[in-house]
Design a protein around this motif. Sequence first.
Motif, PDB file in Angstrom:
ATOM      1  N   ARG A  42       0.827  -1.208   0.000  1.00  0.00           N
ATOM      2  CA  ARG A  42       0.000   0.000   0.000  1.00  0.00           C
ATOM      3  C   ARG A  42       0.867   1.266   0.000  1.00  0.00           C
ATOM      4  N   SER A  43       1.859   1.316   0.895  1.00  0.00           N
ATOM      5  CA  SER A  43       2.750   2.478   0.963  1.00  0.00           C
ATOM      6  C   SER A  43       3.587   2.597  -0.301  1.00  0.00           C
ATOM      7  N   TYR A  72       1.336   4.075  -2.943  1.00  0.00           N
ATOM      8  CA  TYR A  72       0.987   5.449  -2.578  1.00  0.00           C
ATOM      9  C   TYR A  72       2.121   6.414  -2.905  1.00  0.00           C
ATOM     10  N   TRP A  73       3.330   6.122  -2.436  1.00  0.00           N
ATOM     11  CA  TRP A  73       4.434   7.055  -2.617  1.00  0.00           C
ATOM     12  C   TRP A  73       4.889   7.154  -4.063  1.00  0.00           C
TER      13      TRP A  73
END
Length: 92
Positions: free
Chosen positions: A66-67, A70-71
């Motif tokens: 997820r991270s 996202y980034w």
Amino acid sequence: MDLTYFARKYIWWQAPETAVASTHRVIAQVMNIGTFEDAQALLRQAGEAEFKQALKEARPGEFSERSWHYWHLVLGVAQLDTIPPIPVRRFG
């Protein structure tokens, strides 16, 4: 806030003085599990180039999927259909 603040808060298993020796490790940890407010504060402090470098140097296990997604999207490193695979550990 300096990097020591984030090291103390997000890399609790090491002395902050040791953790800050690996700037990108601290940044990656905040990017992965930090609060939105802490991530934004560190982004303003360190800059986009450092965040992008943390993604580039990411080791297996440093980011959740997820991270990772996202980034890549927030920093404009990739489009939704071109996000590189997350680093994984390989055995034998």
